[in-house]
Design a protein around this motif. Sequence first.
Motif, PDB file in Angstrom:
ATOM      1  N   ALA A 227       0.834  -1.203   0.000  1.00  0.00           N
ATOM      2  CA  ALA A 227       0.000   0.000   0.000  1.00  0.00           C
ATOM      3  C   ALA A 227       0.870   1.255   0.000  1.00  0.00           C
ATOM      4  O   ALA A 227       0.534   2.259  -0.629  1.00  0.00           O
ATOM      5  N   THR A 228       2.004   1.190   0.689  1.00  0.00           N
ATOM      6  CA  THR A 228       2.919   2.323   0.738  1.00  0.00           C
ATOM      7  C   THR A 228       3.485   2.634  -0.647  1.00  0.00           C
ATOM      8  O   THR A 228       3.530   3.790  -1.067  1.00  0.00           O
ATOM      9  N   THR A 229       3.888   1.594  -1.368  1.00  0.00           N
ATOM     10  CA  THR A 229       4.414   1.794  -2.720  1.00  0.00           C
ATOM     11  C   THR A 229       3.345   2.372  -3.632  1.00  0.00           C
ATOM     12  O   THR A 229       3.602   3.319  -4.386  1.00  0.00           O
ATOM     13  N   ILE A 230       2.148   1.821  -3.550  1.00  0.00           N
ATOM     14  CA  ILE A 230       1.056   2.316  -4.388  1.00  0.00           C
ATOM     15  C   ILE A 230       0.775   3.782  -4.073  1.00  0.00           C
ATOM     16  O   ILE A 230       0.587   4.602  -4.977  1.00  0.00           O
ATOM     17  N   SER A 231       0.768   4.121  -2.798  1.00  0.00           N
ATOM     18  CA  SER A 231       0.527   5.505  -2.386  1.00  0.00           C
ATOM     19  C   SER A 231       1.617   6.438  -2.905  1.00  0.00           C
ATOM     20  O   SER A 231       1.322   7.546  -3.373  1.00  0.00           O
ATOM     21  N   ARG A 232       2.857   6.013  -2.841  1.00  0.00           N
ATOM     22  CA  ARG A 232       3.964   6.842  -3.333  1.00  0.00           C
ATOM     23  C   ARG A 232       3.863   7.064  -4.833  1.00  0.00           C
ATOM     24  O   ARG A 232       4.096   8.171  -5.330  1.00  0.00           O
ATOM     25  N   VAL A 233       3.530   6.002  -5.561  1.00  0.00           N
ATOM     26  CA  VAL A 233       3.381   6.130  -7.011  1.00  0.00           C
ATOM     27  C   VAL A 233       2.219   7.065  -7.320  1.00  0.00           C
ATOM     28  O   VAL A 233       2.320   7.932  -8.197  1.00  0.00           O
ATOM     29  N   SER A 234       1.122   6.919  -6.590  1.00  0.00           N
ATOM     30  CA  SER A 234      -0.032   7.792  -6.789  1.00  0.00           C
ATOM     31  C   SER A 234       0.337   9.255  -6.553  1.00  0.00           C
ATOM     32  O   SER A 234      -0.053  10.139  -7.322  1.00  0.00           O
ATOM     33  N   LYS A 235       1.099   9.495  -5.504  1.00  0.00           N
ATOM     34  CA  LYS A 235       1.531  10.865  -5.206  1.00  0.00           C
ATOM     35  C   LYS A 235       2.367  11.418  -6.353  1.00  0.00           C
ATOM     36  O   LYS A 235       2.191  12.570  -6.759  1.00  0.00           O
ATOM     37  N   CYS A 236       3.254  10.598  -6.899  1.00  0.00           N
ATOM     38  CA  CYS A 236       4.074  11.045  -8.029  1.00  0.00           C
ATOM     39  C   CYS A 236       3.224  11.314  -9.267  1.00  0.00           C
ATOM     40  O   CYS A 236       3.476  12.266 -10.003  1.00  0.00           O
ATOM     41  N   LEU A 237       2.224  10.467  -9.501  1.00  0.00           N
ATOM     42  CA  LEU A 237       1.333  10.682 -10.642  1.00  0.00           C
ATOM     43  C   LEU A 237       0.613  12.017 -10.529  1.00  0.00           C
ATOM     44  O   LEU A 237       0.420  12.713 -11.521  1.00  0.00           O
ATOM     45  N   ASN A 238       0.224  12.356  -9.316  1.00  0.00           N
ATOM     46  CA  ASN A 238      -0.570  13.566  -9.111  1.00  0.00           C
ATOM     47  C   ASN A 238       0.248  14.823  -8.849  1.00  0.00           C
ATOM     48  O   ASN A 238      -0.174  15.918  -9.225  1.00  0.00           O
TER      49      ASN A 238
END
Length: 99
Positions: free
Chosen positions: A70-81
């Motif tokens: 979940a942490t990795t997904i959240s970090r990637v999401s933050k980078c996308l946005n």
Amino acid sequence: MADDKVRTDDVEVLLDTIVRLETSDDAYNLLCDLCTVREISEMAQRLQVAKLLDQGVSYVDIQERTGASATTISRVSKCLNYGSGGYNRALEDMDSSGE
């Protein structure tokens, strides 16, 4: 900004070298020499996570499909946005090439 600290002359040489590579085999061989197997796998996983997030897939489904935390997904999401646009540009290229 992080880029100011990371984007040194040595990093510029690395980036220029990557851009000049002609084949995916050349890129793969360079990655194998520069990175551990785990690092390469993690980068590939993050790109897959970005693709799935861009498609609107839920975190739970992404975790199940990729094994990403979940942490990795959240970090990637933050980078996308809010990131520098690297994922977004890569996803555009992937879409235009049919990947």
